[in-house]
Design a protein around this motif. Structure first.
Motif, short mmCIF file in Angstrom:
data_model
loop_
_atom_site.label_atom_id
_atom_site.label_comp_id
_atom_site.label_asym_id
_atom_site.label_seq_id
_atom_site.Cartn_x
_atom_site.Cartn_y
_atom_site.Cartn_z
N LYS A 129 -45.41 -37.82 -0.36
CA LYS A 129 -46.82 -37.78 0.21
C LYS A 129 -47.63 -38.31 -1.08
N GLY A 130 -48.49 -39.08 -0.95
CA GLY A 130 -49.37 -39.45 -1.80
C GLY A 130 -50.93 -39.65 -1.59
N ILE A 131 -51.50 -40.38 -2.58
CA ILE A 131 -53.14 -40.81 -2.40
C ILE A 131 -52.91 -42.18 -2.85
N ILE A 132 -53.60 -43.44 -2.11
CA ILE A 132 -53.55 -44.63 -2.63
C ILE A 132 -55.16 -44.88 -2.60
N PHE A 133 -55.72 -45.20 -3.89
CA PHE A 133 -57.08 -45.43 -4.36
C PHE A 133 -57.12 -47.14 -4.47
N GLY A 134 -57.94 -47.59 -3.75
CA GLY A 134 -58.43 -49.34 -4.14
C GLY A 134 -57.88 -50.38 -3.28
N ALA A 135 -57.50 -49.87 -1.88
CA ALA A 135 -56.95 -50.91 -0.95
C ALA A 135 -58.44 -51.19 -0.30
N LEU A 136 -58.87 -52.59 -0.39
CA LEU A 136 -60.12 -53.07 0.19
C LEU A 136 -59.82 -53.87 1.15
N ASP A 137 -59.17 -54.91 1.42
CA ASP A 137 -58.67 -55.62 2.32
C ASP A 137 -57.27 -56.17 2.15
N VAL A 171 -69.35 -48.16 0.00
CA VAL A 171 -69.58 -49.27 0.26
C VAL A 171 -68.40 -50.23 0.60
N ALA A 172 -67.28 -49.99 -0.14
CA ALA A 172 -66.03 -50.74 0.20
C ALA A 172 -65.38 -50.40 1.74
N LEU A 173 -65.64 -49.32 1.96
CA LEU A 173 -65.32 -48.78 3.30
C LEU A 173 -66.06 -49.62 4.46
N ARG A 174 -67.44 -49.67 4.21
CA ARG A 174 -68.12 -50.35 5.08
C ARG A 174 -67.74 -51.93 5.19
N PHE A 175 -67.67 -52.53 3.94
CA PHE A 175 -67.43 -54.06 4.12
C PHE A 175 -66.01 -54.43 3.98
N PRO A 194 -63.62 -41.02 1.56
CA PRO A 194 -64.49 -41.75 0.62
C PRO A 194 -64.65 -41.23 -0.62
N ALA A 195 -64.73 -41.94 -1.99
CA ALA A 195 -64.95 -41.32 -2.94
C ALA A 195 -65.51 -42.57 -3.99
N ASP A 196 -66.25 -42.31 -4.92
CA ASP A 196 -66.58 -43.00 -6.15
C ASP A 196 -65.60 -42.43 -7.15
N ALA A 197 -64.67 -43.20 -7.74
CA ALA A 197 -63.85 -42.60 -8.48
C ALA A 197 -64.33 -42.35 -9.84
N SER A 201 -48.91 -59.81 -13.02
CA SER A 201 -49.53 -61.20 -13.07
C SER A 201 -50.75 -61.40 -12.34
N PRO A 202 -51.63 -62.48 -12.96
CA PRO A 202 -52.90 -62.87 -12.17
C PRO A 202 -52.62 -62.87 -10.75
N THR A 203 -53.49 -62.33 -9.91
CA THR A 203 -53.39 -62.32 -8.31
C THR A 203 -54.59 -62.57 -7.79
N LYS A 204 -54.60 -63.29 -6.68
CA LYS A 204 -55.68 -63.73 -6.07
C LYS A 204 -55.81 -62.74 -5.16
N THR A 205 -56.91 -62.02 -5.52
CA THR A 205 -57.53 -60.77 -4.77
C THR A 205 -59.23 -60.90 -4.86
N THR A 206 -59.94 -59.98 -4.36
CA THR A 206 -61.28 -59.89 -4.45
C THR A 206 -61.72 -59.69 -6.15
N ALA A 207 -60.99 -58.83 -6.52
CA ALA A 207 -61.34 -58.40 -8.02
C ALA A 207 -60.76 -59.35 -8.85
N GLY A 208 -59.60 -60.07 -8.81
CA GLY A 208 -59.03 -61.18 -9.33
C GLY A 208 -59.84 -62.41 -9.46
N SER A 209 -60.49 -62.48 -8.21
CA SER A 209 -61.03 -64.01 -7.92
C SER A 209 -62.62 -64.04 -8.72
N ALA A 210 -62.83 -62.83 -9.21
CA ALA A 210 -64.01 -62.75 -9.98
C ALA A 210 -63.90 -63.07 -11.41
N ILE A 211 -62.69 -63.35 -12.09
CA ILE A 211 -62.20 -63.69 -13.22
C ILE A 211 -62.63 -65.11 -13.37
#
Ligand SMILES: NC(=O)c1ccc[n+]([C@@H]2O[C@H](COP(=O)([O-])OP(=O)(O)OC[C@H]3O[C@@H](n4cnc5c(N)ncnc54)[C@H](O)[C@@H]3O)[C@@H](O)[C@H]2O)c1
Length: 276
Positions: free
Chosen positions: A10-18, A44-48, A64-67, A195-205
């Motif tokens: 059993k666990g907790i996963i923080f940070g799944a957006l899409d 906000v992430a949960l809304r979008f 929901p949580a702001d980490a 490795s660099p990975t094309k995600t929402t956060a990754g694409s901001a770089i």
């Protein structure tokens, strides 16, 4: 895959957006391998994001949580323990954000309020998570806690900006807390340098496309995908890696050990020929 490496865990996963998020892929694979978990992200992430649809499929409650908020994190851990009727076995920290990167502020022109926010969201939140978990005695013996890092913690890569400093701190927290949590509770803490990975956060770089192509050419095995990161994370959450702790493990197709590859040398020589 037929085996159930995480059966009963059993666990907790923080940070799944899409469905591009590395955490999303890890959640999918953990679920396939028999794990149960709660999912957490900012309101906000949960809304979008698209997390609600996915959470139904894997029967995971969203909390929901702001980490960066200790009280939010306390709520995530206590609600998760309530749902599962006791302690949990794994936690994923898959969180990163830099306002300096988002706003295009270069490393020699940082906004310091943004900088502190980068450090708080992307690194100190990991310490907060670990401290909350330990104080609440939320993790079972031999439990496994993972965060995602990047090689810019060790080597300078153009465009990674203040996230490089955040990743250095993140990896250091894994070692410092890993010692205490291992010694006192047999809980292991590691970071995966992906490795660099094309995600929402990754694409901001800045220059992400070129970076992905470059590291792919430089790595003998090519870039590691988010799905491959999910496979590796499942192993690190499982009992097959019980004595691995306080490590930053490169999951990058060999990139971190390379200086010059045949493909890169060929390309370099070609560009010199073009100059003539
Ligand atoms: N994409 C890459 O190239 C790459 C490479 C190596 C490591 N990583 C790391 O992987 C992790 C996941 O990123 P990703 O690439 O899957 O992108 P992503 O955008 O899908 O995930 C980043 C997550 O951080 C969450 N987040 C931001 N601020 C938060 C806060 N205050 N509280 C809680 N959550 C918050 C976002 O909502 C999002 O879900 C990050 O730590 C990132 O630095 C990414």
């Amino acid at each position: 895959m037929a085996c159930q490496l995480l059966e009963g865990k059993k666990g907790i996963i923080f940070g799944a957006l899409d469905n591009k998020s590395i955490a999303w892929k890890i959640a999918e694979r953990a679920y396939e391998q028999g794990a149960s978990f709660t999912l957490s992200n900012t309101p906000v992430a949960l809304r979008f994001g698209e997390i609600e649809r996915w959470s139904e499929k894997c029967h995971a409650e969203i909390i929901p949580a702001d980490a960066t908020s200790v009280s939010d994190l306390e709520n995530v851990f206590s609600r998760t323990m309530e749902i599962f009727g006791g302690k949990i076995d794994f936690v994923l920290h898959s969180i990163g954000m830099s306002m300096n990167v988002r706003k295009g502020r270069d490393y020699d022109d940082l906004d310091y309020d943004y900088f502190l926010k980068t450090i708080d969201v992307s690194a100190v939140s990991f310490h907060k998570m670990l401290q909350v978990a330990k104080k609440m005695d939320a993790i079972n013996d031999w439990g496994s806690i993972l965060a995602l890092s990047y090689i810019a913690a060790q080597r300078t890569l153009v465009g990674y900006n203040d996230m490089a400093d955040a990743k250095s701190l993140l990896e250091s927290i894994a070692r410092s807390f890993g010692y205490i949590y291992g010694r006192e509770k047999n809980v292991r803490i590691n970071t995966i340098s992906q490795s660099p990975t094309k995600t929402t956060a990754g694409s901001a770089i800045k220059g992400m496309d070129g970076l992905v192509d470059f590291t792919d050419r430089m790595s003998p095995l090519g870039n590691a995908t988010a799905d491959e990161c999910a496979d590796f994370s499942v192993v690190l959450f499982s009992d097959l890696s019980r004595k691995v702790t306080m490590q930053n493990i490169y999951h990058d197709g060999g990139f971190s050990s390379m200086a010059m590859s045949l493909k890169a040398m060929t390309q370099y020589n070609k560009s010199l020929d073009d100059e003539v």
